[in-house]
Design a protein around this motif. Structure first.
Motif, PDB file in Angstrom:
ATOM      1  N   VAL A   1       0.989  -1.271   0.044  1.00 44.59           N
ATOM      2  CA  VAL A   1      -0.054   0.034  -0.049  1.00 44.59           C
ATOM      3  C   VAL A   1       0.728   1.310   0.038  1.00 44.59           C
ATOM      4  O   VAL A   1       2.107   1.306   0.731  1.00 44.59           O
ATOM      5  CB  VAL A   1      -0.964   0.046   1.356  1.00 44.59           C
ATOM      6  N   ARG A   2       0.593   2.208  -0.808  1.00 49.38           N
ATOM      7  CA  ARG A   2       1.381   3.339  -0.738  1.00 49.38           C
ATOM      8  C   ARG A   2       0.584   4.532  -0.384  1.00 49.38           C
ATOM      9  O   ARG A   2      -0.571   4.639  -0.400  1.00 49.38           O
ATOM     10  CB  ARG A   2       1.882   3.401  -2.123  1.00 49.38           C
TER      11      ARG A   2
ATOM     12  N   LEU B   1      -4.417   6.298   1.158  1.00 54.27           N
ATOM     13  CA  LEU B   1      -3.814   5.276   1.003  1.00 54.27           C
ATOM     14  C   LEU B   1      -4.263   4.611  -0.295  1.00 54.27           C
ATOM     15  O   LEU B   1      -5.318   4.862  -0.830  1.00 54.27           O
ATOM     16  CB  LEU B   1      -4.173   4.358   2.174  1.00 54.27           C
ATOM     17  N   GLU B   2      -3.383   3.972  -1.089  1.00 52.42           N
ATOM     18  CA  GLU B   2      -3.531   3.407  -2.376  1.00 52.42           C
ATOM     19  C   GLU B   2      -3.013   1.811  -2.186  1.00 52.42           C
ATOM     20  O   GLU B   2      -1.930   1.704  -2.171  1.00 52.42           O
ATOM     21  CB  GLU B   2      -2.997   4.059  -3.618  1.00 52.42           C
TER      22      GLU B   2
ATOM     23  N   VAL C   1       5.253   7.107   0.585  1.00 50.85           N
ATOM     24  CA  VAL C   1       5.719   6.275   1.501  1.00 50.85           C
ATOM     25  C   VAL C   1       5.137   4.770   0.970  1.00 50.85           C
ATOM     26  O   VAL C   1       3.812   4.583   0.681  1.00 50.85           O
ATOM     27  CB  VAL C   1       5.287   6.592   2.878  1.00 50.85           C
ATOM     28  N   TYR C   2       5.806   3.749   1.129  1.00 54.16           N
ATOM     29  CA  TYR C   2       5.396   2.364   0.467  1.00 54.16           C
ATOM     30  C   TYR C   2       5.396   1.645   1.928  1.00 54.16           C
ATOM     31  O   TYR C   2       6.222   1.439   2.485  1.00 54.16           O
ATOM     32  CB  TYR C   2       6.431   1.979  -0.314  1.00 54.16           C
ATOM     33  N   TYR C   3       4.172   0.799   2.049  1.00 53.40           N
ATOM     34  CA  TYR C   3       3.891   0.182   3.152  1.00 53.40           C
ATOM     35  C   TYR C   3       3.670  -1.368   2.747  1.00 53.40           C
ATOM     36  O   TYR C   3       2.977  -1.448   1.740  1.00 53.40           O
ATOM     37  CB  TYR C   3       2.777   0.472   3.924  1.00 53.40           C
ATOM     38  N   CYS C   4       4.464  -2.166   3.366  1.00 56.29           N
ATOM     39  CA  CYS C   4       3.844  -3.593   3.484  1.00 56.29           C
ATOM     40  C   CYS C   4       2.817  -3.893   4.484  1.00 56.29           C
ATOM     41  O   CYS C   4       2.964  -3.396   5.404  1.00 56.29           O
ATOM     42  CB  CYS C   4       4.877  -4.816   3.274  1.00 56.29           C
TER      43      CYS C   4
ATOM     44  N   GLN D   1       6.870  -0.553   8.842  1.00 58.13           N
ATOM     45  CA  GLN D   1       7.039   1.289   9.330  1.00 58.13           C
ATOM     46  C   GLN D   1       6.865   2.149   8.004  1.00 58.13           C
ATOM     47  O   GLN D   1       6.784   3.323   8.424  1.00 58.13           O
ATOM     48  CB  GLN D   1       8.140   1.139  10.074  1.00 58.13           C
ATOM     49  N   GLY D   2       6.987   1.471   6.967  1.00 58.20           N
ATOM     50  CA  GLY D   2       6.933   2.376   5.899  1.00 58.20           C
ATOM     51  C   GLY D   2       8.337   2.592   5.285  1.00 58.20           C
ATOM     52  O   GLY D   2       9.285   2.725   6.008  1.00 58.20           O
ATOM     53  N   THR D   3       8.455   2.849   3.964  1.00 57.42           N
ATOM     54  CA  THR D   3       9.688   3.402   3.406  1.00 57.42           C
ATOM     55  C   THR D   3       9.452   4.482   2.538  1.00 57.42           C
ATOM     56  O   THR D   3       8.453   4.333   1.517  1.00 57.42           O
ATOM     57  CB  THR D   3      10.272   1.958   2.428  1.00 57.42           C
ATOM     58  N   LEU D   4       9.919   5.346   2.587  1.00 58.91           N
ATOM     59  CA  LEU D   4       9.914   6.778   1.909  1.00 58.91           C
ATOM     60  C   LEU D   4      10.697   6.533   0.609  1.00 58.91           C
ATOM     61  O   LEU D   4      11.939   6.294   0.657  1.00 58.91           O
ATOM     62  CB  LEU D   4      10.292   7.853   2.630  1.00 58.91           C
TER      63      LEU D   4
END
Lengths: 107, 127
Positions: free
Chosen positions: B37-38, B45-46, B93-96, B119-122
């Protein structure tokens, strides 16, 4: 795709207030709706699934209701930890989609 | 306890690719679908896609089809998401996120509700 519309976009409230956020789907989603809470710089946290089921560990002051196309998230007595942005998500149809968010801020 | 730990922030130029990793622990990796999800700055959220960590089957949001690839390494309990042909619109920010999963008496189903998140990755795309 199913469009999810939340209202209001921003809500100003005080500690102890009862707060209700509305989420409307562009077509029926039965009860397949979830709510998430997100604080700045943090990942979303699942609060409620299938409209009204509280995720483990979520305080009972949170509750959800509705069906079809109209849904609500209610916080019965707002606590300092609850100031955050809330998102609804439908998972009735592919692709699952989110609302635009409701920011709950301190009045 | 369940944990999803993502790789660090990335800065990429337009046209490049980025790979974000998500290392999981605290549960049986192959029993839960993993999603990506980003969230673009200031936006909602997408959902981007998912992978069945048991058999490797994937499904992607149509608008990312051909640009996104999600893979898994069962020996490392890790899922990777690679996004190619980056533009400034991919700054986010990309989330798993782990699928909640529902189990009846006989079988289990992915619910497409996300109960644990990384935790998210920018990822910043800039020339």
């Amino acid at each position: 795709d199913i469009q999810m519309t939340q209202s209001p976009s921003t809500l100003s409230a005080s500690v102890g207030d009862r707060v209700t956020i509305t989420c409307r789907a562009s077509q029926t989603i039965s009860k397949w709706l979830a709510w998430y809470q997100q604080k700045p710089g943090k990942a979303p946290k699942l609060l409620i699934y299938k409209t009204s089921n509280l995720e483990n560990g979520v305080p009972s002051r949170f509750s959800g209701g509705g069906s079809g196309t109209g849904f609500t998230l209610t916080i019965s007595s707002l606590q300092p930890d609850d100031f955050a942005t809330y998102y609804c998500q439908q998972y009735h149809s592919y692709p699952q989609t989110f609302g635009q968010g409701t920011k709950v801020e301190i009045k | 306890q369940v944990q999803l730990v993502q790789s660090g922030a990335e800065v990429k130029k337009p046209g490049a690719s980025v790979k974000v990793s998500c290392k999981t622990s605290g549960y049986t990796f192959t029993k839960y679908t993993l999603h990506w999800v980003r969230q673009a700055p200031g936006h909602s959220l997408e959902w981007m896609g998912w992978i069945n960590t048991g058999n490797g089957t994937t499904k992607y949001l149509q608008r990312f089809q051909g640009r996104v690839t999600i893979t898994r390494d069962t020996s490392a309990s890790t899922v990777d998401m690679e996004l190619s042909s980056l533009t400034s619109e991919d700054t986010a920010v990309y989330y798993c996120a782990r699928d909640q999963r529902y189990c009846s008496a006989t079988t289990c189903y992915s619910m497409f509700v996300f109960d644990y998140w990384g935790q998210g990755t920018l990822v910043t795309v800039s020339s």
